[in-house]
Enzyme design. Structure first.
Site, short mmCIF file in Angstrom:
data_model
loop_
_atom_site.label_atom_id
_atom_site.label_comp_id
_atom_site.label_asym_id
_atom_site.label_seq_id
_atom_site.Cartn_x
_atom_site.Cartn_y
_atom_site.Cartn_z
N ALA A 66 0.96 -1.06 0.07
CA ALA A 66 0.00 0.06 0.00
C ALA A 66 0.79 1.26 -0.08
CB ALA A 66 -1.07 0.06 1.21
N GLY A 112 -0.84 -5.24 1.00
CA GLY A 112 -1.95 -5.08 0.38
C GLY A 112 -1.62 -5.63 -1.31
N GLU A 115 -2.68 -9.26 -0.38
CA GLU A 115 -3.99 -9.31 0.04
C GLU A 115 -4.98 -9.35 -1.21
OE1 GLU A 115 -4.54 -7.56 4.65
OE2 GLU A 115 -3.42 -6.33 3.09
N GLU A 135 3.59 -6.04 7.40
CA GLU A 135 2.82 -4.80 8.07
C GLU A 135 3.40 -4.69 9.58
OE1 GLU A 135 0.13 -5.85 4.80
OE2 GLU A 135 1.18 -6.91 6.11
#
Length: 260
Positions: A66, A112, A115, A135
């Site tokens: 991200a 992300g 994900e 993360e």
């Protein structure tokens, strides 16, 4: 529709969505997530699209994570809203599409990015792919479904280790874990995705949509997956595809599914 961060190409029943932010290693920002939602929604509504392929531009990254600069100063409430909206608009949205989604993972799929790949219905990877959820090294946890989908795919223990260590695994380890279905060279990645898509497109798109729904039901809390399967199975009997498929079988010919 013109997009700033993604490319969309439709050809022979396949819509390929390519995240196109090479200078940012295709990192996901708010605008990119919004554009992806729009592109996935349009492809899903397009009756000529039978399979969606999601990939990243270049050889380095599928999605390297991200865009941290967008949320580094967020409050608790803002952080929760970021995760809620992202899951709703993209990650859960992709997982529950009627149209099959193949993630073609080229290079880094981190945070992300992994994900997003896990939200797809299945994944294939290039041999230079590296995957992880880093993360906790930033003082946060995966917020776009990573803590839920990773253990479903690789098991609780492996997911715990990957998330706690914030480490990356290579493509062959991902294959051995069941996180990806196939590993090929970078050059073979999209051709393989298209080959698999071609096999999918020979079958009933209506039945496939019901199959996606039934499979997903088994991973949702409070939902009886077997009951969902029974309902989906019954639904198929009322479709034109079922009539065509069974008739073609009995007549010993190839089915020509109308997709209804």
């Amino acid at each position: 529709m013109d997009y700033n961060n993604i490319l969309v190409n439709q050809n022979d029943g396949i819509t390929t969505i390519t995240i196109n932010r090479p200078t940012k290693l295709n990192a996901l920002n708010k605008e990119t997530i919004a554009e992806l939602h729009s592109a996935f929604a349009k492809a899903n509504e397009d009756t000529t699209t039978k399979v969606i392929i999601i990939t990243g531009t270049g050889e380095k990254a599928f999605v390297a994570g991200a865009d941290i600069s967008e949320f580094a100063d967020f409050s608790v409430d803002q952080g929760a809203e970021l995760a809620r909206k992202g899951q709703e608009d993209l990650f859960d949205f992709v997982e529950n599409l009627n149209t099959p989604v193949i993630a073609a993972v080229n290079g880094f799929a981190l945070g992300g990015g992994l994900e997003l790949a896990m939200a797809a219905h299945f994944r294939i990877a290039s041999d230079n792919a590296r995957m992880g959820l880093p993360e906790v090294s930033l003082g946060v946890i995966p917020g776009y479904g990573g803590t839920q989908r990773l253990p479903q795919l690789v098991g609780k223990g492996r997911a715990m280790e990957m998330i706690m260590t914030a480490g990356m695994i290579d493509a062959n380890t991902a294959l051995s874990y069941g996180l990806v279905n196939h590993v090929v060279t970078q050059e073979e990645l999209i051709p393989l995705a298209e080959k698999i898509a071609g096999k999918i497109m020979r079958n009933s798109s209506v039945a496939i949509a019901e199959g996606i729904k039934a499979i997903n039901a088994g991973f949702k809390n409070g939902v009886d997956g077997f009951k969902a399967e029974i309902d989906a199975f019954g639904t198929c009997f009322g479709t034109e595809d079922f009539k065509e498929g069974t008739t073609a079988f009995l007549e010993k010919r190839k089915a020509n599914f109308p997709g209804k």
